[in-house]
Design an enzyme around this catalytic site. Structure first.
Site, PDB file in Angstrom:
ATOM      1  N   GLY A  95       0.824  -1.215   0.000  1.00 34.91           N
ATOM      2  CA  GLY A  95       0.000   0.000   0.000  1.00 34.91           C
ATOM      3  C   GLY A  95       0.850   1.254   0.000  1.00 34.91           C
ATOM      4  O   GLY A  95       2.075   1.206   0.082  1.00 34.91           O
ATOM      5  N   GLY A  97       2.621   3.615   1.479  1.00 38.78           N
ATOM      6  CA  GLY A  97       3.208   3.851   2.787  1.00 38.78           C
ATOM      7  C   GLY A  97       3.825   5.227   2.921  1.00 38.78           C
ATOM      8  O   GLY A  97       4.198   5.651   4.007  1.00 38.78           O
ATOM      9  N   ARG A  98       3.969   5.891   1.786  1.00 36.52           N
ATOM     10  CA  ARG A  98       4.520   7.258   1.833  1.00 36.52           C
ATOM     11  C   ARG A  98       3.999   8.085   0.669  1.00 36.52           C
ATOM     12  O   ARG A  98       4.667   8.993   0.182  1.00 36.52           O
ATOM     13  CB  ARG A  98       6.031   7.218   1.795  1.00 36.52           C
ATOM     14  CG  ARG A  98       6.579   6.451   0.607  1.00 36.52           C
ATOM     15  CD  ARG A  98       8.021   6.785   0.430  1.00 36.52           C
ATOM     16  NE  ARG A  98       8.622   5.917  -0.562  1.00 36.52           N
ATOM     17  CZ  ARG A  98       9.831   6.109  -1.043  1.00 36.52           C
ATOM     18  NH1 ARG A  98      10.545   7.119  -0.628  1.00 36.52           N
ATOM     19  NH2 ARG A  98      10.323   5.285  -1.931  1.00 36.52           N
ATOM     20  N   GLY A 131       7.677   7.205   5.952  1.00 36.50           N
ATOM     21  CA  GLY A 131       6.759   7.899   5.052  1.00 36.50           C
ATOM     22  C   GLY A 131       7.405   9.007   4.232  1.00 36.50           C
ATOM     23  O   GLY A 131       6.713   9.760   3.545  1.00 36.50           O
ATOM     24  N   ARG A 181       3.562  13.404  -8.470  1.00 33.26           N
ATOM     25  CA  ARG A 181       3.626  12.497  -9.615  1.00 33.26           C
ATOM     26  C   ARG A 181       2.304  12.472 -10.354  1.00 33.26           C
ATOM     27  O   ARG A 181       1.244  12.417  -9.734  1.00 33.26           O
ATOM     28  CB  ARG A 181       3.984  11.106  -9.103  1.00 33.26           C
ATOM     29  CG  ARG A 181       4.123  10.075 -10.182  1.00 33.26           C
ATOM     30  CD  ARG A 181       4.948   8.917  -9.702  1.00 33.26           C
ATOM     31  NE  ARG A 181       4.185   8.011  -8.851  1.00 33.26           N
ATOM     32  CZ  ARG A 181       4.720   6.932  -8.274  1.00 33.26           C
ATOM     33  NH1 ARG A 181       6.004   6.650  -8.436  1.00 33.26           N
ATOM     34  NH2 ARG A 181       3.994   6.156  -7.530  1.00 33.26           N
ATOM     35  N   ASP A 257       4.114  -4.788  -7.498  1.00 33.03           N
ATOM     36  CA  ASP A 257       3.527  -3.518  -7.062  1.00 33.03           C
ATOM     37  C   ASP A 257       4.111  -2.345  -7.845  1.00 33.03           C
ATOM     38  O   ASP A 257       3.657  -1.215  -7.694  1.00 33.03           O
ATOM     39  CB  ASP A 257       3.744  -3.303  -5.556  1.00 33.03           C
ATOM     40  CG  ASP A 257       5.194  -3.457  -5.152  1.00 33.03           C
ATOM     41  OD1 ASP A 257       5.765  -4.529  -5.416  1.00 33.03           O
ATOM     42  OD2 ASP A 257       5.769  -2.509  -4.590  1.00 33.03           O
TER      43      ASP A 257
HETATM   44  P1  AMP Z   1       8.858   1.302  -3.392  1.00 30.47           P
HETATM   45  O1  AMP Z   1      10.185   0.698  -3.095  1.00 30.47           O
HETATM   46  O2  AMP Z   1       8.892   2.816  -3.354  1.00 30.47           O
HETATM   47  O3  AMP Z   1       8.210   0.774  -4.621  1.00 30.47           O
HETATM   48  O4  AMP Z   1       7.940   0.908  -2.160  1.00 30.47           O
HETATM   49  C1  AMP Z   1       7.594  -0.394  -1.799  1.00 30.47           C
HETATM   50  C2  AMP Z   1       6.645  -0.333  -0.627  1.00 30.47           C
HETATM   51  O5  AMP Z   1       7.312   0.195   0.526  1.00 30.47           O
HETATM   52  C3  AMP Z   1       5.444   0.561  -0.825  1.00 30.47           C
HETATM   53  O6  AMP Z   1       4.373   0.004  -0.122  1.00 30.47           O
HETATM   54  C4  AMP Z   1       5.873   1.855  -0.220  1.00 30.47           C
HETATM   55  O7  AMP Z   1       4.782   2.645   0.183  1.00 30.47           O
HETATM   56  C5  AMP Z   1       6.672   1.365   0.967  1.00 30.47           C
HETATM   57  N1  AMP Z   1       7.700   2.332   1.364  1.00 30.47           N
HETATM   58  C6  AMP Z   1       8.851   2.610   0.722  1.00 30.47           C
HETATM   59  N2  AMP Z   1       9.543   3.543   1.397  1.00 30.47           N
HETATM   60  C7  AMP Z   1       8.817   3.877   2.480  1.00 30.47           C
HETATM   61  C8  AMP Z   1       8.992   4.785   3.563  1.00 30.47           C
HETATM   62  N3  AMP Z   1      10.077   5.553   3.661  1.00 30.47           N
HETATM   63  N4  AMP Z   1       8.029   4.850   4.491  1.00 30.47           N
HETATM   64  C9  AMP Z   1       6.934   4.090   4.403  1.00 30.47           C
HETATM   65  N5  AMP Z   1       6.704   3.209   3.421  1.00 30.47           N
HETATM   66  C10 AMP Z   1       7.632   3.104   2.461  1.00 30.47           C
HETATM   67 MG    MG Z   2       6.671   0.934  -5.541  1.00 31.23          MG
END
Ligand code: AMP
Ligand code: MG
Length: 498
Positions: A95, A97-98, A131, A181, A257
């Protein structure tokens, strides 16, 4: 907010169909307040395309709006639920998360486009994350997305980058940032997996209807809809990956994802363009197995589509065996669709107008020599147009042993004769599909380092300007055209930078 700056939230003309049509698939949420937002960059061209008030957003108001401090008054910010296979292992709950979806605008061409913040603070999906996002990865996503767009490759794009004035903790303390974005949508393979994993057939069906109507209206009334969706996404992804491969792009984290239903590239993390051609190239520091290496991308795309198919099975046929059979039929379309798309791209890169049976083999023949001779992906194709005009010298120099490519050149020239276009016409056509400038890793790193450590955005601006015109011959481009010294390439890794 500084004195004298406007302080009313702007109206973006948002229409929030995701919030309206898909209750139960997200959590309504607000961005965290940030201390001292400063606009690093507004994408004015994109803002115009979206019909936003560019003049007032390009300043302190923009910093407030795009940091999340002052969301547009018609926004209904929400965090989307999704799951995903990460490096092959399933996480039932990821989901946003940020990130937060603010809503959708209908752009000047009538297209519905998401506007979302990334790095806007914790949400119920944050797990252990803060986040937040750091300036470096935000500027990287900005640059690579704009480069992909300029290359004609479907992609999410950056509308704005804002420094938050806060330090965030990674391996070291880093300046924080928020990226705004724009996406055709943020619906991912993982979005479907989230509901499939919970046996939530109702939301799965609603999401299918919604996605078909939004992205593939031409097949929205086909039966069963889930199978039509699978077919459309399979085709879109085959086209997308062929385009990545043609420019030497490596996504780096093709988790489910990070794969959209729309067929846009999304989530630029540890991504990069290849310099010398090596199909095993991996840039991501976390991809120890090479799962997401350049040459694996088509196979991984198909693997991800198989996960989408699994999620959709209950909607495809009540009889599971029958559902699997029908989904498999559709999935098997990926390889021929990809091969067709890839061959078309390569044919264009080789300057060939008409199709012949041996074209894929001709392209593969060149690739084998490029690999053996460590030739630069981008420059080989770019300089081939000079060979078309009778000068092979610059092209040959790209190969460790220049003589190694001579037999292939003879084959290619014979093929060009059969193709029968005048040399000038062929060369011009080639220069329209083979970029001169891509965002070379060493230039991207240079731009990011200056922004992060010296608060100097000039190298970022200069690189952005260059990558927005990838095909043009212009004065003063040399530093952006040439590959880095070997020593840089050997040590280069990009980091997830979360
Ligand atoms: P990503 O690597 O950006 O594709 O993120 C993969 C998952 O990790 C997604 O659910 C993001 O929302 C979560 N996520 C990545 N970085 C953070 C962060 N700094 N804080 C909270 N959630 C994160
Ligand atoms: Mg991602």
């Amino acid at each position: 907010m500084p004195d004298g700056a406007p302080h009313t939230a702007p109206v973006f003309g948002l229409d929030n169909s995701y919030a309206r049509d898909l209750p139960g698939t997200f959590v309504a949420w607000r961005a965290a307040r940030v201390a001292a937002p400063r606009l690093l960059k507004l994408n004015r061209e994109l803002a115009e395309e979206l019909g936003l008030d560019t003049a007032t957003l390009d300043g302190p108001l923009g910093a407030e709006v795009f940091s999340g401090n002052l969301p547009p008054s018609d926004a209904e910010p929400l965090a989307q639920a999704y799951a995903g296979h990460q490096f092959g292992g399933f996480s039932p709950q990821l989901g946003d998360g940020r990130a937060l979806l603010l809503g959708e605008v209908i752009d000047r061409k009538g297209r519905r486009r998401d506007i979302a913040l990334k790095g806007s603070g914790q949400t119920p999906f944050s797990r252990r994350g803060d986040g937040k996002a750091a300036i470096g990865p935000v500027l990287r996503e900005y640059l690579i997305g704009e480069a992909m767009h300029a290359l004609g490759i479907p992609t999410t794009r950056a509308l704005a980058a804002v420094a938050t004035g806060e330090q965030i903790l990674r391996d070291t303390a880093l300046p924080g940032a928020v990226l705004t974005r724009v996406a055709a949508s943020h619906i991912r393979v993982g979005t479907f997996q989230f509901f499939a994993a919970r046996g939530d057939r109702e939301n799965l069906a609603k999401l299918t209807t919604y996605t078909l109507a939004r992205h593939y209206p031409a097949v929205a009334s086909a039966e069963p809809p889930a199978l039509a969706l699978l077919g459309a996404v399979t085709e879109a992804q085959a086209q997308l990956i062929a385009q990545w491969m043609a420019v030497g792009f490596i996504h780096g984290v093709m988790n489910t994802d990070n794969m959209t239903l729309s067929g846009e590239t999304i989530d630029y993390g540890p991504c990069a363009f290849m310099d010398a051609y090596a199909p095993g190239t991996v840039f991501s520091s976390i991809d120890h197995q090479g799962r997401y290496a350049y040459g694996n991308q088509p196979g991984i795309a198909q693997w991800n589509l198989a996960r989408l198919a699994e999620a959709l099975l209950p909607l495809i046929d009540p009889n599971e065996d029958r559902a699997v059979e029908r989904a498999t039929d559709v999935l098997q379309g990926f390889v021929p669709a990809y091969e067709r798309a890839w061959t078309d791209r390569m044919r264009a890169k080789l300057g060939l107008a008409e199709a012949e049976d041996g074209d894929a083999a001709l392209a593969l023949g060149l690739l084998a020599i490029m690999e053996a001779e460590r030739a630069d992906w981008t420059l080989v194709f770019r300089r081939l147009s000079r060979v078309a005009q009778g000068d092979a010298s610059a092209f040959r120099l790209l190969f460790g042993n220049p003589a190694a490519v001579d037999d292939w050149l003879t084959l290619w020239q014979a093929r060009c004769m059969r193709d029968g276009r005048p040399a000038e016409v062929r060369a011009a056509a080639m220069d329209r599909v083979n970029p001169l400038v891509i965002p070379r890793n060493h230039k991207v790193e240079e731009a990011i380092a200056a922004a992060v450590w010296e608060n100097d955005l000039a190298p970022f601006e200069a690189l952005l300007d260059q990558i927005q015109r990838p095909f043009e011959e212009m004065e003063g481009r040399e530093a952006f055209v040439l590959p880095p010294p070997q020593s840089f390439t050997e040590n280069f890794r990009t980091f997830c930078g979360t």
